[in-house]
Scaffold this motif. Structure first.
Motif, PDB file in Angstrom:
ATOM      1  N   THR A 149      54.567  73.142  19.526  1.00  0.00           N
ATOM      2  CA  THR A 149      53.452  73.905  18.967  1.00  0.00           C
ATOM      3  C   THR A 149      53.060  73.387  17.592  1.00  0.00           C
ATOM      4  OG1 THR A 149      53.965  75.914  20.209  1.00  0.00           O
ATOM      5  CG2 THR A 149      52.753  76.198  18.146  1.00  0.00           C
ATOM      6  N   ALA A 150      54.042  73.117  16.755  1.00  0.00           N
ATOM      7  CA  ALA A 150      53.748  72.622  15.422  1.00  0.00           C
ATOM      8  C   ALA A 150      52.991  71.301  15.480  1.00  0.00           C
ATOM      9  CB  ALA A 150      55.037  72.470  14.617  1.00  0.00           C
ATOM     10  N   GLN A 151      53.401  70.418  16.400  1.00  0.00           N
ATOM     11  CA  GLN A 151      52.674  69.156  16.564  1.00  0.00           C
ATOM     12  C   GLN A 151      51.214  69.435  16.930  1.00  0.00           C
ATOM     13  OE1 GLN A 151      54.300  65.691  16.769  1.00  0.00           O
ATOM     14  NE2 GLN A 151      52.168  65.283  16.268  1.00  0.00           N
ATOM     15  N   TYR A 152      50.992  70.350  17.845  1.00  0.00           N
ATOM     16  CA  TYR A 152      49.628  70.708  18.275  1.00  0.00           C
ATOM     17  C   TYR A 152      48.817  71.275  17.110  1.00  0.00           C
ATOM     18  CZ  TYR A 152      45.947  73.404  20.628  1.00  0.00           C
ATOM     19  OH  TYR A 152      44.736  73.941  21.007  1.00  0.00           O
ATOM     20  N   VAL A 153      49.402  72.204  16.391  1.00  0.00           N
ATOM     21  CA  VAL A 153      48.666  72.883  15.328  1.00  0.00           C
ATOM     22  C   VAL A 153      48.335  71.923  14.189  1.00  0.00           C
ATOM     23  CG1 VAL A 153      48.841  74.686  13.560  1.00  0.00           C
ATOM     24  CG2 VAL A 153      49.585  75.156  15.897  1.00  0.00           C
ATOM     25  N   VAL A 154      49.294  71.135  13.763  1.00  0.00           N
ATOM     26  CA  VAL A 154      49.034  70.199  12.663  1.00  0.00           C
ATOM     27  C   VAL A 154      47.997  69.167  13.083  1.00  0.00           C
ATOM     28  CG1 VAL A 154      50.053  68.398  11.217  1.00  0.00           C
ATOM     29  CG2 VAL A 154      51.268  70.556  11.571  1.00  0.00           C
ATOM     30  N   ASP A 155      48.094  68.663  14.311  1.00  0.00           N
ATOM     31  CA  ASP A 155      47.122  67.673  14.776  1.00  0.00           C
ATOM     32  C   ASP A 155      45.712  68.253  14.778  1.00  0.00           C
ATOM     33  OD1 ASP A 155      46.576  65.012  16.066  1.00  0.00           O
ATOM     34  OD2 ASP A 155      45.866  66.312  17.674  1.00  0.00           O
ATOM     35  N   HIS A 156      45.547  69.466  15.264  1.00  0.00           N
ATOM     36  CA  HIS A 156      44.217  70.077  15.287  1.00  0.00           C
ATOM     37  C   HIS A 156      43.754  70.464  13.884  1.00  0.00           C
ATOM     38  CE1 HIS A 156      43.256  70.281  19.590  1.00  0.00           C
ATOM     39  NE2 HIS A 156      44.565  70.331  19.767  1.00  0.00           N
ATOM     40  N   ALA A 157      44.677  70.804  13.014  1.00  0.00           N
ATOM     41  CA  ALA A 157      44.297  71.078  11.626  1.00  0.00           C
ATOM     42  C   ALA A 157      43.719  69.830  10.970  1.00  0.00           C
ATOM     43  CB  ALA A 157      45.507  71.578  10.843  1.00  0.00           C
ATOM     44  N   VAL A 158      44.342  68.697  11.217  1.00  0.00           N
ATOM     45  CA  VAL A 158      43.813  67.435  10.690  1.00  0.00           C
ATOM     46  C   VAL A 158      42.413  67.184  11.247  1.00  0.00           C
ATOM     47  CG1 VAL A 158      44.116  64.922  10.738  1.00  0.00           C
ATOM     48  CG2 VAL A 158      46.079  66.398  10.279  1.00  0.00           C
ATOM     49  N   GLN A 159      42.232  67.396  12.543  1.00  0.00           N
ATOM     50  CA  GLN A 159      40.929  67.149  13.168  1.00  0.00           C
ATOM     51  C   GLN A 159      39.849  68.024  12.554  1.00  0.00           C
ATOM     52  OE1 GLN A 159      40.807  64.738  15.326  1.00  0.00           O
ATOM     53  NE2 GLN A 159      38.637  64.847  15.850  1.00  0.00           N
ATOM     54  N   LEU A 160      40.164  69.283  12.296  1.00  0.00           N
ATOM     55  CA  LEU A 160      39.164  70.204  11.750  1.00  0.00           C
ATOM     56  C   LEU A 160      38.878  69.946  10.273  1.00  0.00           C
ATOM     57  CD1 LEU A 160      40.203  73.525  13.529  1.00  0.00           C
ATOM     58  CD2 LEU A 160      38.199  72.111  13.992  1.00  0.00           C
ATOM     59  N   HIS A 161      39.806  69.350   9.566  1.00  0.00           N
ATOM     60  CA  HIS A 161      39.564  68.991   8.170  1.00  0.00           C
ATOM     61  C   HIS A 161      38.789  67.689   8.047  1.00  0.00           C
ATOM     62  CE1 HIS A 161      42.443  72.100   6.988  1.00  0.00           C
ATOM     63  NE2 HIS A 161      42.131  71.871   5.726  1.00  0.00           N
ATOM     64  N   GLY A 162      38.986  66.797   9.002  1.00  0.00           N
ATOM     65  CA  GLY A 162      38.313  65.512   8.914  1.00  0.00           C
ATOM     66  C   GLY A 162      39.042  64.540   8.007  1.00  0.00           C
ATOM     67  N   ALA A 163      38.320  63.590   7.466  1.00  0.00           N
ATOM     68  CA  ALA A 163      38.911  62.470   6.731  1.00  0.00           C
ATOM     69  C   ALA A 163      39.729  62.917   5.524  1.00  0.00           C
ATOM     70  CB  ALA A 163      37.813  61.498   6.283  1.00  0.00           C
ATOM     71  N   VAL A 164      39.365  64.029   4.911  1.00  0.00           N
ATOM     72  CA  VAL A 164      40.083  64.461   3.709  1.00  0.00           C
ATOM     73  C   VAL A 164      41.560  64.697   4.008  1.00  0.00           C
ATOM     74  CG1 VAL A 164      39.614  66.929   4.065  1.00  0.00           C
ATOM     75  CG2 VAL A 164      40.028  66.063   1.755  1.00  0.00           C
ATOM     76  N   ALA A 165      41.880  65.095   5.249  1.00  0.00           N
ATOM     77  CA  ALA A 165      43.270  65.389   5.614  1.00  0.00           C
ATOM     78  C   ALA A 165      44.106  64.130   5.751  1.00  0.00           C
ATOM     79  CB  ALA A 165      43.316  66.176   6.917  1.00  0.00           C
ATOM     80  N   LEU A 166      43.473  62.974   5.803  1.00  0.00           N
ATOM     81  CA  LEU A 166      44.198  61.717   5.916  1.00  0.00           C
ATOM     82  C   LEU A 166      44.448  61.066   4.563  1.00  0.00           C
ATOM     83  CD1 LEU A 166      42.344  60.211   9.004  1.00  0.00           C
ATOM     84  CD2 LEU A 166      44.451  61.539   8.959  1.00  0.00           C
TER      85      LEU A 166
END
Length: 393
Positions: A319-336
């Protein structure tokens, strides 16, 4: 805890822990060198009495502790957990002399412990370990072989080491030893891993150990290892839940205020539904972790405990892998961007699906437990026995 809701005292304790992790422990973690043991951070954990809680708390309180620290400072959570993992066998199976010699330093953050089970050929199948303990004429043994992917190695002050003494085949021939880092013949090297903490390999070249170094009885080492893992697996899930909750809260704040397409991101149904899914999965994982911890506290020897612990670790880490991955997607480039919370969590969240038993191993434990309750056709009522579970941490 009634109906899986925390009481006000527990909620307040968790809030204090999150604040401590963010304000006091986080800056210390930031000053640490990647891939090295952060001794000032360990000392701070000892100063605030958190390392003592690892040994005195029940499984539920341990989960609350790890989840709260992970929310505010994953490095502090990991440092605390590794102390517990390395030293719990000393607490549960060590002699009075071993406990008196080593545990005070662990609790104060002065002495670094490590759990040395995994080997190059024995990660997921820990019962296949090959580190040999050859009997000596003096009554002790000499350890020869290698351990690998050992957290806190090669900087730990002592290691809980599992070696093959040969009392029986497979897991029945494994014994546990407490091996100080300064023993002759013991060397180590750091491994360059995707990890902020130290992970290394250990080489045993005829390392002498005696009966006074045994943790428990000869041939009972695998039980010592599994008892330790059964205690800590639900709290690995709590670590994962802490990361998921941090990512979820960051995503809620971002999508509620980030303007796009004439409104905010949260107004878009695709975004809102994804956040709802993230929140639902996080809560489900959290409740399963609490249930597994409660089962351990109620009866740590129950045959249901390994299955519940495996379920909690499996669901929470995935679940944590799923949530963090989708959080990155919703933040966009700033999360990288280096230094962003989600960039940090994205690196941290991957490893828990592997160490202390990979997700595939957890599924095997769960399935064997379930089928162990049923007589298979053609076996005349014989039930399959639970098999080994691996660890790489």
């Amino acid at each position: 805890m009634a109906g899986f809701a925390l009481d006000p005292e527990q909620e307040q304790w968790c809030e204090r822990l999150r604040a401590l992790a963010s304000r006091r422990l986080g800056p210390l973690a930031g000053k640490g060198e990647p891939g090295r043991v952060n001794r000032p951070l360990l000392a701070a954990l000892g100063e605030h009495g958190l390392l003592e809680r690892v040994f005195s708390a029940g499984a539920l309180d341990l989960c609350l502790l790890r989840e709260s620290l992970a929310y505010g400072c994953t490095e502090a959570e990991t440092a605390l957990a590794l102390q517990g993992l390395g030293a719990h066998p000393v607490l549960s199976a060590g002699s009075a002399a071993q406990r008196e010699r080593w545990l005070p330093g662990v609790r104060e953050g002065r002495t670094v412990a490590a759990f040395a089970l995994s080997e190059p050929g024995a990660g997921s199948d820990a019962a296949a370990l090959a580190l040999a303990a050859q009997p000596c004429a003096t009554g002790g043994w000499r350890l020869s072989g290698e351990k690998r992917w050992i957290s806190n190695a090669p900087e730990a002050d002592f290691y809980t080491v599992f070696a093959r003494t040969g009392e029986g085949p497979g897991a029945k021939g494994v014994s546990a030893f407490l091996v100080p880092a300064d023993r002759p013949g013991l060397t180590g090297e750091a491994l360059d891993m995707l990890s902020p903490h130290a992970i290394g390999a250990l080489r045993f070249d005829g390392v002498p150990v005696g009966p006074e170094d045994l943790l428990g009885e000869p041939g009972h080492g695998f039980r010592v290892a599994m008892d330790t893992l059964n205690r800590f697996r639900p709290s690995v899930g709590a670590f994962a839940v802490g990361m998921a909750r941090a990512a979820l809260d960051a995503t809620l704040a971002h999508t509620a205020h980030r303007t796009a397409f004439g409104g905010v991101l949260g107004d878009l149904q695709a975004v809102a539904h994804r956040v709802a899914e993230m929140a639902t999965r996080t809560e489900a994982a959290r409740l399963l972790v609490y249930a597994a911890a409660g089962a351990y506290d109620a009866d740590s020897g129950s045959p249901d405990v390994p299955r519940r612990a495996a379920m909690a670790k499996l669901l929470a880490t995935e679940t944590a892998q799923y949530v963090v991955d989708h959080a990155v997607q919703l933040h966009g480039a700033v999360a990288l961007q280096r230094g962003h919370l989600l960039e940090h969590l994205y690196r941290e969240v991957r490893a828990p699906r592997i160490y202390e038993g990979a997700s595939e191993v957890q599924r095997t434990i769960i399935a064997r437990s379930l089928y162990g309750q049923q007589a298979r056709p053609g076996q005349h009522g014989q039930q399959p026995q639970p098999g080994p579970a691996g660890v790489a941490r």
